[in-house]
Design an enzyme around this catalytic site. Structure first.
Site, mmCIF file in Angstrom:
data_model
loop_
_atom_site.group_PDB
_atom_site.id
_atom_site.type_symbol
_atom_site.label_atom_id
_atom_site.label_comp_id
_atom_site.label_asym_id
_atom_site.label_seq_id
_atom_site.Cartn_x
_atom_site.Cartn_y
_atom_site.Cartn_z
ATOM 1 N N GLY A 16 129.789 68.587 -36.467
ATOM 2 C CA GLY A 16 129.452 70.000 -36.357
ATOM 3 C C GLY A 16 130.652 70.817 -35.936
ATOM 4 N N ALA A 17 130.544 72.129 -36.135
ATOM 5 C CA ALA A 17 131.616 73.042 -35.752
ATOM 6 C C ALA A 17 131.013 74.392 -35.444
ATOM 7 C CB ALA A 17 132.670 73.149 -36.853
ATOM 8 N N GLY A 18 131.740 75.174 -34.658
ATOM 9 C CA GLY A 18 131.227 76.478 -34.282
ATOM 10 C C GLY A 18 132.323 77.387 -33.801
ATOM 11 N N ALA A 19 131.909 78.396 -33.037
ATOM 12 C CA ALA A 19 132.854 79.419 -32.616
ATOM 13 C C ALA A 19 133.855 78.892 -31.610
ATOM 14 C CB ALA A 19 132.096 80.606 -32.024
ATOM 15 N N TYR A 20 133.453 77.942 -30.776
ATOM 16 C CA TYR A 20 134.317 77.472 -29.697
ATOM 17 C C TYR A 20 134.973 76.126 -29.988
ATOM 18 C CZ TYR A 20 132.388 81.200 -26.847
ATOM 19 O OH TYR A 20 132.026 82.433 -26.361
ATOM 20 N N VAL A 45 134.582 72.058 -32.209
ATOM 21 C CA VAL A 45 133.866 71.125 -33.061
ATOM 22 C C VAL A 45 133.119 70.120 -32.191
ATOM 23 C CG1 VAL A 45 135.509 71.351 -34.960
ATOM 24 C CG2 VAL A 45 135.876 69.598 -33.209
ATOM 25 N N VAL A 46 132.201 69.389 -32.843
ATOM 26 C CA VAL A 46 131.455 68.315 -32.189
ATOM 27 C C VAL A 46 131.816 67.015 -32.889
ATOM 28 C CG1 VAL A 46 129.195 67.404 -31.586
ATOM 29 C CG2 VAL A 46 129.583 69.867 -31.572
ATOM 30 N N LYS A 64 131.570 67.454 -27.391
ATOM 31 C CA LYS A 64 131.650 68.860 -27.795
ATOM 32 C C LYS A 64 132.906 69.485 -27.194
ATOM 33 C CE LYS A 64 128.986 73.157 -27.390
ATOM 34 N NZ LYS A 64 127.723 73.727 -26.876
ATOM 35 N N ASP A 106 116.158 79.805 -26.632
ATOM 36 C CA ASP A 106 116.809 79.700 -27.944
ATOM 37 C C ASP A 106 116.298 78.463 -28.680
ATOM 38 O OD1 ASP A 106 118.398 80.355 -30.073
ATOM 39 O OD2 ASP A 106 120.224 79.466 -29.231
#
EC number: 2.7.11.1
Length: 855
Positions: A510-514, A516-517, A546, A688
Site C-alpha cells: 500500500g501507499a499513501g500521502a505519508y 508506503v506500507v 507503515k 472512519d
C-alpha cells in the site's frame, strides 16, 4: 472344643443367616425380666427394676473384647435368664425334621445346670446375681448400640407371640430326656447350637471392632468393597490392567476376605481408558455435515454453521523463498525481476495492486500516483533504511503485553504509585473511569513520544547531525533512561534495529500521502510462542510496516499529534492494561488479579514505533487476506443469487464489486459490531469505518485498523462523554449530522451509521450513496423522501436472505440504524442485542469482552 471350633468355621454362612433370623429373641428387654411374661415392647428400665428375679449365667473365663466373636468361648446360660423353651424354637420351623433336643457337647439349657443351681449356697447365689446384673447392664447397652447401628440385609418375619419370654416354671418342667445326646439328635441340632452360641456371643461381648468385622460378612462386605472402589477410582490414579495367568486382563480389585469359593471380584473403578479426550464425548464428536453451499472462500453446512477460507495474498503464496526460511533469498526474489535484473519498482507495484491499505492514509491515490511517489522516493533516497531504524518506545513499556502488564501490575502492587502520579511535575487528575483506554500510562507515553518526535524532526534541520547519529543517540538515551530507573531491566530485543526484530522487507502492499506500507518477514525463534502477535505460515512471522514521513511544508506539531494519537490509541486498545487505572482509582485491590486484561480479537495489534532520521516506522500485525475492499472487488458471485435486488446502484469505485453471501456478511457484521463496541466501552470512537479499514485473516477473523482520526470521547479522568463537531472520515460513510455546521454529535452514533453503510456495501457490492447530503446526492434525497412518505426504502425491501424471518429481522435493524435523527438511532450495543444479531452465527466466540464506561 476342637469339634466345636471346626463346626463353627464350617457353618459360618448358615450361622450368619440363622443368627439374623432369631436376632429379635435377644433384645435388651429379653435379657432380664419378671417371672410373668413381658410384652415385646417393654422398656429396658422396667426389666431392670426386677433384676433380683433375673436368672444367672454361669460362665468360664470371659474372652477379652479383642477376640473375634467366632473364637470367643461358649456361654452357658441358666434357663431362667433366657426363658427360652424348646417349643418356641420349634415354632421357627427352621428344620421341621429336627427334634427340639440340644447338643450334648454344647448344651446351653441342660438339666445338670438346674440341679447344680438348687444345691448352691444362697449367699453365693446373691453374689453371683449382683455380678451378673452388672454384666447384663453392659451387655444391654452394647446390644442397644448394635441394634441401632446394624440392620440385617435379610430378616425372617416372626410373630411376637412366638418369641414371648416363657415363665420360669415352664423351663423347670422341661423333660429330663430333652438333653439326650444320641448321635442322631446331636448331628441334627449341632448347627443350631453353633448358631445360638455364635449369636449370643456376638450380641453380648463383641466390641466396636468385632461389631464392624461381624457386619462385614459376605453380602455386606461386597457392598462395602464396591463403595470403596468408587471412591478410590475418583481419588487415586488408575493403574493399567495387568494380564493374568490365562492371558486375560485383570484390573486392580479388592478381594473378598473369607471368600474362597470364587466370588465376583470388583474392580476399583469403571473399566475405561486412563484419559478421556473431549473430542470423544458426544457433544464434541466431529460429525461430517453435508455442505449445502460452497463458494470457494465460504462454505455453509446443513447444521447452520459456516467456514471461511479467504485467499492469502499472492505476495505470500507466490514467493517460493518465503517458506524456505532464508530471508536473503526471499528479499532478493522480490527485488529482482525474471531476468535477474533489479526491477523492484515494477515488482512492488504489481504486488501492491492486489491489496489495498489506502485507508491507512487519508489521501486516496490511484496506482499511477502511488507508483510515481514510490519512484520519486527511491530517486531522492528517501526510502527508510529499516536496518537503522530503532524503537523510540521506552523499554519498560515495550511491545509484549505480558511483560508490560507484569511490570505495571508489579509496581502498583508494591505501592510505587508516586512515579505513576507524576507528569512533568504536575499531578494527574483523579481516575474516575478506570476502563478508559487513555489513562495514566498513555498520558505519560504521549508526552515521551511527542518530545522525542519533535526533537528528532528538529535535529534533522541542525547541521552536523545525520540520521545514523540521531538513531544511535536515541538508542543510547533509551538505554540510559532504562538503566537509571529502579526495578527495570534492559531487554535484549528492545534496542535491536527493525530488520533484526521484524525481518527484512519482502514487498509493498500500500501507499499513501505519508509513505508506503511494506511487509517484513523473519524466521520463527524459540521465543515466539502461541498465540502469535501476527500472521504466520508455520515457518515465518509476517509484519506490516507503515512508513511515515512528514511532507514538505507540514507543521511539526500537526504531524506529531497525528502520529502519537494513532499509535497511542491503537497500542492501548491492542495491549490493554486497564488494571493500572483501576488500581490507582482504588476500584481494584492490589492483591486481586485484573479481570478485564485481554486483547480484543477484532482490533489490529499495534506493536512498535521506530525512528530513522526524520522518518518513523509503525509496526503492526499483518493480515494475510487483505481488506474488505479487496475482497469485494475480486469476488465473482452474481448479484441476483445473493441479495435478489433488481435495482443496483451505479458503481462509483474502480472495478465492479461483487456482493457477499448474506450469511457471510452477517458474520462479518457481528465481528465488526463487537470490535466497535469494544472501542466504545473504553472511551474511543473510530469515526472512519469503511471497507479499506477492515482487514481479514485467512480464517475470516476481522480486524479494525487505522485509528488516526479516532475520537477519544472519554478519558480515565472524565466522568461524562463529550461530543465533537466537524465531518471526519470518508464521505460515503459519514453520518448526515456531521455535515451540519457548528453542530455537535455523539461519535458513537456516527460509528453505528458507518457500520450500516459497510454492511450494505457487503451485501450489495457498493455503497449506498456518495454523500449523505440531499442537495449533493439524489439517491440520499430519494431515501429521505421514501422514509418520510412510505416509511420504507426500496433497496432495503428488495434485499433477500436465506429465510424470510432473518430477512424481516434484518430490515428492522437496518431501518433503526439509518435514522437521520441521531437521537432515534440505535446504538452499537442495542444492535448487537437485536434479534437479527442474536440469530446470526459467528465464527468468533465472545466471552466477557465488553466493560461499560461511565456515562
Amino acid at each position: 472344643m476342637g469339634d466345636e471350633k471346626l463346626s463353627r468355621h464350617t457353618s459360618l454362612k448358615r450361622a450368619r443367616s440363622l443368627s439374623e433370623s432369631i436376632k429379635g429373641l435377644f433384645k435388651p428387654s429379653g435379657i432380664s425380666g419378671s417371672n410373668n411374661a413381658a410384652a415385646p415392647s417393654s422398656r429396658p428400665g422396667q426389666d431392670q427394676a426386677h433384676s433380683h428375679q433375673t436368672a444367672r449365667i454361669i460362665t468360664s473365663n470371659v474372652s477379652s473384647p479383642s477376640i473375634s466373636p467366632v473364637h470367643s468361648p461358649v456361654l452357658q446360660a441358666a434357663p431362667k435368664h433366657h426363658k427360652l423353651g424348646v417349643p418356641n424354637i420349634a415354632k421357627l420351623s427352621l428344620s421341621p425334621s429336627r427334634e427340639p433336643s440340644l447338643n450334648s457337647e454344647n448344651e446351653m439349657f441342660s438339666q445338670e445346670s438346674f440341679i447344680s443351681e438348687k444345691d448352691e449356697d444362697e449367699a453365693n447365689l446373691l453374689e453371683r446375681e449382683d455380678l451378673q446384673n452388672k454384666k447384663e447392664e453392659k451387655a444391654r447397652a452394647k446390644h442397644v448400640r448394635s441394634k441401632e447401628a446394624y440392620v440385617p440385609h435379610h430378616r425372617y418375619t416372626v410373630g411376637s407371640d412366638e418369641v414371648e419370654r416363657q415363665p420360669r416354671e415352664r423351663l423347670k418342667n422341661f423333660p429330663q430326656n430333652a438333653g439326650s445326646s444320641n448321635p442322631a439328635n446331636s448331628n441334627a441340632n449341632h448347627v443350631l447350637d453353633q448358631e445360638n452360641n455364635f449369636s449370643i456371643d456376638a450380641m453380648l461381648d463383641y466390641d466396636e471392632e468385632s461389631k464392624l468385622r461381624r457386619r462385614n460378612s459376605l453380602g455386606v462386605r461386597n457392598h462395602s468393597n464396591r463403595t470403596r472402589s468408587r471412591k478410590n477410582s475418583l481419588s487415586t490414579p488408575r493403574s493399567p490392567p495387568m494380564k493374568n495367568g490365562n492371558g486375560g486382563m485383570n484390573s486392580n480389585a479388592t478381594n473378598n476376605v473369607g471368600n474362597g469359593t470364587g466370588n465376583r471380584i470388583y474392580m476399583r473403578g469403571r473399566n475405561h481408558s486412563d484419559s478421556i479426550s473431549a473430542s470423544s464425548l458426544p457433544k464434541f464428536q466431529e460429525i461430517e455435515c453435508k455442505c449445502i453451499l460452497d463458494l470457494g472462500h465460504f462454505k455453509v453446512f446443513e447444521n447452520g454453521y459456516h467456514e471461511h477460507s479467504l485467499r492469502v495474498l499472492p505476495i505470500i503464496t507466490n514467493n517460493k523463498n518465503v517458506d524456505s526460511g532464508d530471508e536473503k533469498d526471499a528479499d532478493a526474489s522480490v527485488n529482482s525481476g525474471d531476468d535477474g535484473d533489479n526491477d523492484s519498482e515494477a515488482n512492488m507495484h504489481k504486488q501492491k495492486s492486489v491489496f489495498s491499505l489506502s485507508g491507512l492514509f487519508k489521501s486516496h491515490k490511484d496506482g499511477n500516483q502511488q507508483q510515481q511517489q514510490q519512484q520519486q522516493q527511491e530517486e531522492n533516497g528517501e526510502q527508510i533504511n529499516l536496518e537503522k531504524a530503532f524503537s523510540i518506545i521506552p523499554s519498560q513499556r515495550f511491545i509484549k503485553s505480558q511483560t508490560l502488564k507484569k511490570s505495571r501490575t508489579s509496581n502498583l502492587k508494591n505501592g510505587n504509585n508516586d512515579e505513576l502520579m507524576k507528569n512533568d511535575g504536575k499531578n494527574i487528575p483523579q481516575i474516575v473511569n478506570p476502563n478508559a483506554a487513555v489513562g495514566v500510562e498513555e498520558l505519560k507515553l504521549i508526552n515521551a513520544l511527542s518530545e522525542k518526535i519533535r526533537k528528532g524532526l528538529k535535529s534533522e534541520n541542525t547541521k552536523g547531525n545525520n540520521g545514523e547519529g540521531r538513531s544511535n543517540s536515541n538508542k543510547q538515551e533509551d538505554s540510559d533512561d532504562t538503566e537509571g530507573k529502579a526495578g527495570t531491566t534492559n531487554d535484549d530485543t528492545s534496542h535491536k534495529p527493525c530488520s533484526q526484530k521484524y525481518g527484512k522487507s519482502i514487498g509493498v502492499v500500500g501507499a499513501g500521502a505519508y509513505g508506503v506500507v511494506k511487509i517484513c518477514a523473519r524466521c520463527k525463534t524459540a521465543k515466539d510462542v502461541l498465540p502469535y502477535s501476527t500472521y504466520s505460515n508455520g515457518k515465518k512471522l509476517f509484519f506490516a510496516v507503515k512508513e511515515l514521513k512528514p511532507k514538505p511544508g507540514d507543521q511539526i506539531d500537526k504531524f506529531c499529534t497525528r502520529l502519537t494519537s494513532e499509535f497511542i490509541i491503537g497500542h492501548s486498545l491492542s495491549h490493554p492494561h486497564f488494571e493500572a487505572n483501576a488500581m490507582i482509582a482504588g476500584n481494584v485491590s492490589r492483591t486481586t488479579p485484573p479481570k478485564h486484561v485481554f486483547n480484543a480479537p477484532n482490533i489490529l495489534k499495534i506493536l512498535d514505533l521506530m525512528e530513522y532520521s526524520n522518518s518513523f516506522v509503525e509496526v503492526m500485525e499483518f493480515c494475510a487476506s487483505g481488506d474488505l475492499y479487496s475482497l469485494l472487488t475480486r469476488n465473482n458471485i452474481s448479484n441476483e443469487s445473493n441479495n435478489g435486488s433488481s435495482r443496483l446502484i451505479q458503481t462509483v469505485k474502480e472495478g465492479s464489486g461483487s456482493p457477499l453471501h448474506p450469511l457471510e456478511a452477517d458474520c462479518f457484521m457481528k465481528q465488526l459490531l463487537n470490535g466497535v463496541q469494544y472501542m466504545h466501552d473504553h472511551g474511543i470512537a473510530h469515526c472512519d469505518l469503511k471497507p479499506e479499514n477492515i482487514l481479514f485473516q485467512p480464517n475470516g477473523l476481522l480486524k479494525i485498523c487505522d485509528f488516526g482520526t479516532s475520537s477519544v470521547f472519554q478519558t480515565a479522568w472524565e466522568k461524562h462523554v463529550h461530543f465533537q463537531s466537524g465531518a471526519m472520515g470518508s464521505e460515503p460513510y459519514v453520518a448526515p449530522e456531521e455535515f451540519i455546521r457548528d453542530a455537535e454529535y455523539d461519535p458513537r452514533l456516527v460509528d453505528c451509521w458507518s457500520c450500516g453503510i459497510v454492511y450494505c456495501t457487503m451485501v450489495m457490492g457498493q455503497y449506498l450513496w456518495k454523500i449523505a447530503i440531499p442537495e449533493k446526492d439524489s439517491l440520499f434525497k430519494s431515501f429521505l423522501s421514501e422514509i418520510k412518505d412510505d416509511g420504507q426504502f426500496y433497496l432495503f425491501e428488495e434485499l433477500r436472505h436465506v429465510s424470510s424471518e432473518l430477512n424481516r429481522l434484518r430490515k428492522i435493524a437496518l431501518y433503526r440504524t439509518f435514522q437521520v435523527d441521531p437521537t432515534k438511532r440505535i446504538t452499537i450495543e442495542q444492535l448487537l442485542q437485536s434479534s437479527w444479531m442474536r440469530k446470526t452465527k459467528c465464527c468468533v466466540v465472545y466471552r466477557h469482552l465488553h466493560t461499560k464506561v461511565s456515562k
